[in-house]
Design a protein around this motif. Structure first.
Motif, PDB file in Angstrom:
ATOM      1  N   PHE B  36       9.930 -36.140  60.144  1.00 22.81           N
ATOM      2  CA  PHE B  36       9.672 -37.002  58.997  1.00 22.81           C
ATOM      3  C   PHE B  36       9.698 -38.421  59.549  1.00 22.81           C
ATOM      4  CE2 PHE B  36      11.166 -39.548  55.398  1.00 22.81           C
ATOM      5  CZ  PHE B  36      10.300 -39.107  54.410  1.00 22.81           C
ATOM      6  N   GLY B  37       8.642 -39.176  59.277  1.00 23.71           N
ATOM      7  CA  GLY B  37       8.623 -40.525  59.844  1.00 23.71           C
ATOM      8  C   GLY B  37       7.472 -41.314  59.250  1.00 23.71           C
ATOM      9  N   GLY B  89       5.803 -39.991  68.367  1.00 23.13           N
ATOM     10  CA  GLY B  89       7.170 -39.531  68.537  1.00 23.13           C
ATOM     11  C   GLY B  89       8.110 -40.505  69.202  1.00 23.13           C
ATOM     12  N   LYS B  90       9.301 -40.011  69.458  1.00 20.97           N
ATOM     13  CA  LYS B  90      10.391 -40.857  69.932  1.00 20.97           C
ATOM     14  C   LYS B  90      11.086 -40.212  71.120  1.00 20.97           C
ATOM     15  CE  LYS B  90      11.002 -43.328  65.878  1.00 20.97           C
ATOM     16  NZ  LYS B  90       9.623 -43.576  65.503  1.00 20.97           N
ATOM     17  N   ILE B  91      11.763 -41.055  71.857  1.00 18.53           N
ATOM     18  CA  ILE B  91      12.636 -40.557  72.920  1.00 18.53           C
ATOM     19  C   ILE B  91      14.026 -41.130  72.697  1.00 18.53           C
ATOM     20  CG2 ILE B  91      13.064 -40.569  75.405  1.00 18.53           C
ATOM     21  CD1 ILE B  91      10.028 -40.883  75.782  1.00 18.53           C
ATOM     22  N   PHE B  92      15.020 -40.250  72.719  1.00 17.17           N
ATOM     23  CA  PHE B  92      16.409 -40.691  72.574  1.00 17.17           C
ATOM     24  C   PHE B  92      17.166 -40.315  73.850  1.00 17.17           C
ATOM     25  CE2 PHE B  92      15.130 -39.264  68.222  1.00 17.17           C
ATOM     26  CZ  PHE B  92      14.991 -40.522  67.664  1.00 17.17           C
TER      27      PHE B  92
ATOM     28  N   LYS F   2      23.439 -44.551  66.610  1.00 16.11           N
ATOM     29  CA  LYS F   2      24.176 -43.297  66.514  1.00 16.11           C
ATOM     30  C   LYS F   2      23.234 -42.191  66.057  1.00 16.11           C
ATOM     31  CE  LYS F   2      28.504 -44.885  67.062  1.00 16.11           C
ATOM     32  NZ  LYS F   2      28.048 -45.950  67.983  1.00 16.11           N
ATOM     33  N   LYS F   3      23.557 -40.992  66.503  1.00 16.38           N
ATOM     34  CA  LYS F   3      22.819 -39.838  65.988  1.00 16.38           C
ATOM     35  C   LYS F   3      23.713 -39.097  65.010  1.00 16.38           C
ATOM     36  CE  LYS F   3      22.143 -35.888  68.245  1.00 16.38           C
ATOM     37  NZ  LYS F   3      21.601 -34.834  69.098  1.00 16.38           N
ATOM     38  N   LYS F  26      14.076 -44.143  57.683  1.00 12.57           N
ATOM     39  CA  LYS F  26      12.636 -44.040  57.941  1.00 12.57           C
ATOM     40  C   LYS F  26      12.220 -42.758  58.651  1.00 12.57           C
ATOM     41  CE  LYS F  26      10.758 -47.948  56.463  1.00 12.57           C
ATOM     42  NZ  LYS F  26      11.757 -49.002  56.585  1.00 12.57           N
ATOM     43  N   GLY F  27      13.177 -42.134  59.339  1.00 15.14           N
ATOM     44  CA  GLY F  27      12.755 -40.972  60.104  1.00 15.14           C
ATOM     45  C   GLY F  27      13.862 -39.956  60.273  1.00 15.14           C
ATOM     46  N   MET F  28      13.483 -38.737  60.462  1.00 16.95           N
ATOM     47  CA  MET F  28      14.473 -37.701  60.796  1.00 16.95           C
ATOM     48  C   MET F  28      13.727 -36.512  61.388  1.00 16.95           C
ATOM     49  SD  MET F  28      15.381 -36.284  57.013  1.00 16.95           S
ATOM     50  CE  MET F  28      15.114 -37.861  56.226  1.00 16.95           C
ATOM     51  N   VAL F  64      18.636 -40.574  63.787  1.00 19.22           N
ATOM     52  CA  VAL F  64      19.176 -41.657  64.610  1.00 19.22           C
ATOM     53  C   VAL F  64      19.115 -42.941  63.800  1.00 19.22           C
ATOM     54  CG1 VAL F  64      18.862 -43.006  66.712  1.00 19.22           C
ATOM     55  CG2 VAL F  64      18.477 -40.518  66.736  1.00 19.22           C
ATOM     56  N   GLN F  98      19.886 -45.056  74.093  1.00 20.10           N
ATOM     57  CA  GLN F  98      18.598 -45.731  74.100  1.00 20.10           C
ATOM     58  C   GLN F  98      17.613 -44.969  73.224  1.00 20.10           C
ATOM     59  OE1 GLN F  98      16.811 -48.125  74.025  1.00 20.10           O
ATOM     60  NE2 GLN F  98      16.561 -48.821  76.160  1.00 20.10           N
ATOM     61  N   THR F  99      16.688 -45.701  72.618  1.00 20.46           N
ATOM     62  CA  THR F  99      15.621 -45.102  71.837  1.00 20.46           C
ATOM     63  C   THR F  99      14.307 -45.749  72.227  1.00 20.46           C
ATOM     64  OG1 THR F  99      17.061 -44.682  69.958  1.00 20.46           O
ATOM     65  CG2 THR F  99      14.713 -44.789  69.505  1.00 20.46           C
ATOM     66  N   VAL F 100      13.265 -44.966  72.394  1.00 24.62           N
ATOM     67  CA  VAL F 100      11.945 -45.507  72.728  1.00 24.62           C
ATOM     68  C   VAL F 100      10.910 -44.901  71.787  1.00 24.62           C
ATOM     69  CG1 VAL F 100      10.242 -45.852  74.554  1.00 24.62           C
ATOM     70  CG2 VAL F 100      12.664 -45.464  75.150  1.00 24.62           C
ATOM     71  N   ARG F 101      10.006 -45.728  71.302  1.00 23.87           N
ATOM     72  CA  ARG F 101       8.893 -45.203  70.510  1.00 23.87           C
ATOM     73  C   ARG F 101       7.734 -44.928  71.470  1.00 23.87           C
ATOM     74  NH1 ARG F 101       8.155 -46.176  65.161  1.00 23.87           N
ATOM     75  NH2 ARG F 101       9.357 -48.094  65.270  1.00 23.87           N
ATOM     76  N   ILE F 102       7.291 -43.708  71.514  1.00 22.18           N
ATOM     77  CA  ILE F 102       6.279 -43.318  72.507  1.00 22.18           C
ATOM     78  C   ILE F 102       4.985 -44.099  72.322  1.00 22.18           C
ATOM     79  CG2 ILE F 102       4.775 -41.407  73.224  1.00 22.18           C
ATOM     80  CD1 ILE F 102       7.134 -39.524  72.745  1.00 22.18           C
ATOM     81  N   ALA F 111      12.746 -49.204  67.524  1.00 15.33           N
ATOM     82  CA  ALA F 111      12.019 -47.953  67.750  1.00 15.33           C
ATOM     83  C   ALA F 111      12.391 -46.878  66.736  1.00 15.33           C
ATOM     84  CB  ALA F 111      12.289 -47.449  69.159  1.00 15.33           C
ATOM     85  N   ILE F 112      13.482 -47.102  66.018  1.00 12.86           N
ATOM     86  CA  ILE F 112      13.970 -46.047  65.118  1.00 12.86           C
ATOM     87  C   ILE F 112      12.993 -45.763  63.983  1.00 12.86           C
ATOM     88  CG2 ILE F 112      15.819 -45.335  63.573  1.00 12.86           C
ATOM     89  CD1 ILE F 112      17.750 -46.965  65.168  1.00 12.86           C
TER      90      ILE F 112
END
Ligand code: ADP
Ligand code: ADP
Ligand code: ADP
Lengths: 426, 112, 426, 426, 112, 112
Positions: B36-37, B89-92, F2-3, F26-28, F64, F98-102, F111-112
């Protein structure tokens, strides 16, 4: 010499006068298998694919158990009440447990045991159709009591009225293969059941979407094929009548399918597989009462009308009236049955040029008279079915302490709650 | 050691896996998930009733690697998984305290 | 007296001279149901199991919609163009909308409406077979236009050539149940479609594996059973011809299955269920043109040849030529149809000892002559089908702005893209 | 004149004396399709749904391959050994490869090729039934060798004893459609195989639960419908006998289903869908030997007995004796066959009032005599089958280095291990 | 609190669960996953076309426990899941900051 | 960052998702899992043989979020998912490094 010749000419006839026609027998043996196939696995699969996976077995179980119960009732007294002499409203018990009926008994050109089982397959599918109205929430015990009671109190009398020489038959009502006897009764029964049991939890908000449309399409294909036995078999002979009944059945199914899919395409932008198979059932249900009385061109009109009318009725009942006739039994079968019974009264007329049919029923002389009779049949069946179904549901509710499973159970799903099984462990 | 969790588009799995193999990532664990995003789900229609499917099918990769290699792995995933469309998508990244190989009982970096 | 006796002896014959045979009617009513069953759900399930789950509904939908469209075309003018008088190349419009055909019309020993629907089921399955060539990537609108156009421009003429009294019929070409009319046309149509639309994204690299082989096996079983109606029904009578046609059909299917599975076992180390059912289809498709003309021993040879030839052709086309005829319609149906049409010309010969058949077609006197005719039929049908299919695809491409969905849509899958539905929500 | 008249009266008879009855032919063509449908996809689906998903294809593959092999054996010499003249114990090779049998050969009122394929469908389903005994653990090569050998060494002789004019036929043993020939042999074969191959890994501890009950219910519906051809077709005519056989078959199925579900409801608190369909198979298997000899009331008793006896036997064998006859072939088919063969000897009696049947077999005069013969048939078939199956399994074990896959393979599942395929990639 | 993530062979799940029950582990969450590692997938053949299935079916267990118990739990899992064949799987340990029981709102070790 | 990992009853997913949308999560990422805990599984009967299904179907959510928002999110989940019956599930919180948006390569809170 002349006498001898006359005698001899009669020979082949007289030799078979009170005996069976083996070719008719061969075809109806087959047709019986085809109509059973419509319920098991046909209809049960059509329906089971449409519910959520936690209820898939409950639908299969209900259809299966109803088939068994209806068969026993049919043997015990059902056949006798439907087709026994009796009066204008109901048969009698003269043939209970097939009393006096043996291998050599004859009914028309068929062995009577064959007529018995052919008709039995209709008594099986009709209550099974109702399952779609109350799917995913009725107690199993209530299902059994309601459908068995309904078979006895609704199906048997109406069958007698129309096919057993009852009052509608005497008026010359036309219902070739069960538009009224099967589809109107089942559709109205389902509608009343849906209203009485109330909507499924989450109706209108949650995603109550079909869990396996491939299963539904499998069931649809089986229904179409089986319907050849349903309508073609209702000619009770292996001849041009049966062939023409099958032909118009097929054309109506194809036309209903394309119409429904076309309407979706126009209205929603995409045609769907659930739409096309629903159109098929609408086309098939609608041609059913007319199938022995109309010609090919008329069947095209009937199929297209079925697609249009049932399409809009489905929207009406679900979106507008918010009635959770869960698998749309009424808008498809009930409305189709009404429409077809009505249209049979028009297209049976032999005076419509290319749209001509094969003649009016009983003493009726023109479309107006025939439509009068058809309408009486429709209204009487609708009203009778609605009233009896309603009271029956109330009585069953008292007997089983409510016909509906409780909220927690509905969430858990009937497969575990009623049968302690799960459909899939992939 | 670090755990890299990547949520990617399902049809990108094969490319990501090959790319990671090439940089000598030896193992990973994959799970089908629903996301979901920003990328919206779609509306399905069954007999005229609209049902909103909020979730989009995604694939989740979990890869435990030596802390040194985190950046290489992230870059590799990004390169292979990017389509430049919403929903890529995302990377955590998170910490892993200990790793054990069940077969041998080896621990730490040797077990990865 | 002698005259009288003679007259009387003729009685049973003459009494039925221009009327129907009810036993033949009973069997063909059944056979019609069986052949419809081959498409719905048979073939559609066989195919649907082989695609990825995101395209399962699209395959079912395509087969279903084609069945409906073909039925309407058949009524409108298809039957008339195929079986109407006409000339050596095409029929006429004399029986459009079954003009002049009623319940009592007779065709051979059958009611003509029955002959109409029996043949209709062949006109349904043939374009449906082509779906396998372009599966998982064609726009739904293009599918409908192409298959409908193809039915009209390819199937109807070829059917007329071979079965409708056209030029191939006059040459004495043997095609009992459609090796040429059904399988070669469909196989070639699929091959051309596959070439024109190009390979699926990921062909040769990604895992385009069957999503549900149980579904494919279900379809295979239905095809086998339904094929009894296809080939057995093509005798158009309930007699020893029908029985023998069913017998050789069955033996060829069994032999084809075992041969294919055996080749896999030898070549790859393991026999597979997809292999055995593919061998079955090869065996069935190959015996089809020969089924009424050959004996049991020949059917064993035909089945084994089918297994071998189709097995290697499948590899050739997919692995060597890299043509993505996605569900292998050409190597199985096309090649099977060619092989069977050819072998029919040999094993029809009554002079082959235990491998003897039931005689040559038309005025042909020996195997060489018959093979000449068979070869002409094969080549003509192949070439005609290929050319017409190719141009038709180009025209449809112009009409629908390309016949292929775009890359993103192909990845998302046709179920959502074309029908806004998903097959499974387990 | 009188002579002439007499002659003429004989005409219709004599005209058909050594020719076929087309109506009977029409029905048996259909019945053949129905019985094949019982195995493919019917039985194979019934079984495949009951195993774990890692073995689903192996079951489908085994049933399919057995069907093919049995067909070839039947053509090669099976039919001849079963129905050829021969002696009291086995036929001969006079009709190997259908030597001397053509389109025009007649058997009773049928074309002989039709009798051949109708009987072939029985030779297909019987070894396929055994698959349930050793499911999920036998090597594929062992399966093929064992079932083919079993068909030859067990089925063909027993079929000859009872239906081919052998010693049991001469004693007047009653087995209408295969309670002994099909169900006892298959049930005992499966039991012996289960004992020899030993229990599945995890039997009694792990959750060896059905992976897809919807598939099993589909198979059940197909079995029920197909059984109409099995029992109704065994009348080998389209007449009241066939109709009554179908009627009693249906009633017994319905009664068996309800009885089993009822017992579950009482004993475990809930009726299950697996229970109701198992009761159906029990009811069908049990009525099979009796179906042409008993009336409707008796069929109700037979169905109920079937439900009760098979229900308790299933528990006995699995829970008490801990024998892993994995899909319960013996308690359902074997026990049902024994029970039905026995009850046929009672309810065939024409002196039981409403429970009367249609007369004793051979020279038997009363129930006691008939039961004597039935019991001899049961015991002889049981013992013969058990002994031959046992030694055959041992020999096959030597030939294939053990009939069981190794432990690792059993855990991985036969689909990958034996066929390198997976059932589902959803 | 720590989270123990174990990737094991699917048919070992029942044994591992029983073994954990015996040492009084009260809860766990299980997910079917596909693994990529030293254990190779297999090649499937459909009508002569080879398809390599790189992934092997695995089962992932997630168990949150009091930090004291981490070693016992790991040992128990290893004992129950080990077959000494490649592909027996891995165990990863990571930190959990907080745990809440939804039903009661209890927090920390009480909530496990 | 945090996750937040929440194990909830499957039929509560829609409510939880809506509730989280309202507080602007916004996302899950969602996964179907099987749980083992105080809530017992059930016994299934197939032809008289009893099979104990120890596991209960659950849905796992991973979200996250910025560390500030952890408490709000937890409260929201609890409110939406609670039925006060055993098996309502658990919430676990852990650290994300760390979080990255691809798609964009953005990092951290962006990026969340
Ligand atoms: N805060 C979050 N926590 C967990 N998973 C998330 C979060 N935000 C996004 N995701 C996952 O990432 C996927 C892609 O995110 P989305 O917002 O649709 O596109 P993009 O990453 O291109 O901005 C989502 O479907 C979801 O599975
Ligand atoms: N670095 C890793 N990160 C995440 N999961 C891994 C990693 N390495 C292995 N795994 C998981 O562990 C499983 C077993 O690993 P594998 O290398 O096949 O065998 P072994 O653990 O016996 O060496 C893999 O299938 C995968 O699911
Ligand atoms: N220690 C744990 N580690 C991981 N997951 C757990 C743990 N304890 C419980 N769970 C998960 O939470 C779910 C609910 O827990 P349960 O004990 O049944 O009910 P409650 O949370 O109401 O006490 C379980 O089904 C399981 O999925």
């Amino acid at each position: 010499m002349r006498a001898l010749l006359a005698l001899l000419l009669l020979l082949p006839m007289s030799a078979f006068a009170d005996t069976i026609d083996k070719a008719d027998t061969a075809w109806i043996l087959t047709a019986t298998a085809l109509v059973l196939f419509m319920t098991l696995p046909g209809l049960s699969f059509f329906y089971a694919g449409l519910v959520r996976s936690k209820n898939v077995l409950s639908v299969l179980m209900q259809c299966f158990a109803i088939a068994c119960l209806a068969s026993i009732v049919w043997l015990a007294f059902g056949y006798s009440l439907a087709f026994g002499e009796g009066n204008a409203f109901i048969g009698d018990f003269s043939k209970a447990f097939l009393n006096g009926v043996g291998k050599d008994s004859v009914s028309g050109t068929l062995p009577e045991p064959l007529f018995f089982i052919f008709q039995m397959t209709f008594a099986i599918i009709t209550p099974a159709l109702i399952v779609g109205g109350f799917a995913e929430r009725m107690k199993f015990s209530s299902v059994l009591l309601f459908t068995t009671g309904w078979l006895i109190l609704v199906y048997l009398p109406v069958c007698h009225w129309v096919w057993g020489g009852g009052w509608l038959a005497e008026m010359g009502m036309l219902d070739f293969a069960g538009g009224t006897v099967v589809h109107i009764t089942a559709g109205v029964g389902a509608l009343v059941a849906a209203i009485v049991i109330k909507n499924r939890h989450g109706f209108g908000s949650a995603n109550l979407i079909p869990h396996n449309l491939t299963m539904t399409v499998a069931g649809a294909g089986m229904l179409w094929v089986g319907w050849f036995g349903f309508n073609g078999g209702s000619a009770v002979a292996a001849n041009g009548d049966a062939a023409m009944a099958m032909l118009v059945t097929h054309i109506s199914a194809a036309a209903g399918s394309l119409t429904w899919a076309g309407l979706e395409w126009k209205k929603y932008g995409k045609p769907s597989v659930l739409g096309i198979v629903t159109g098929m059932v609408a086309g098939l249900g609608t041609i059913t009462p007319a199938s022995g009385f109309v010609g090919p061109a008329a069947s095209l009109v009937i199929g297209i009308s079925a697609g249009i009318v049932c399409f809009y009725c489905t929207n009406l009942i679900k979106q507008k009236w918010k009635i959770d006739d869960s698998l749309d039994v009424f808008p498809v079968h009930g409305v189709g049955g009404i429409l077809g019974t009505f249209l049979a009264g028009i297209f049976c007329s032999p005076d419509l040029g290319i749209f001509s049919g094969y003649g009016f029923g009983g003493d009726n002389q023109n479309i107006a008279q025939q439509l009068g009779v058809q309408s009486i049949g429709i209204v009487a069946t609708f009203a009778y079915t609605a009233i009896v179904s309603y009271f029956l549901l109330k009585v069953v509710g008292l007997m089983t302490k409510g016909i509906r499973v409780d909220h927690e159970q509905e969430i858990q799903g009937l497969d575990i709650v009623s049968h302690e099984e799960r459909g899939y462990n992939l | 050691m670090k755990k890299i969790t990547a949520i990617i588009k399902p049809h990108k799995l094969d490319e990501v896996r090959s790319a990671l193999s090439e940089i000598d990532v030896k193992g990973m664990t994959v799970c089908e998930v629903k996301g979901f995003g920003r990328q919206k789900g779609h509306v399905e229609l069954y007999r005229g009733s609209e049902y909103t499917v909020d979730f989009v099918l995604k694939t989740k990769l979990e890869i435990v690697v030596d802390s040194d290699r985190v950046d290489t792995v992230i870059d590799t995933i990004i390169n292979a998984a990017r389509t430049n469309k919403i929903g890529d998508g995302k990377i955590f990244v998170s910490d892993v305290i200990q790793t054990v190989r069940i077969r041998t009982g080896e621990q730490g970096n040797d077990a990865i």
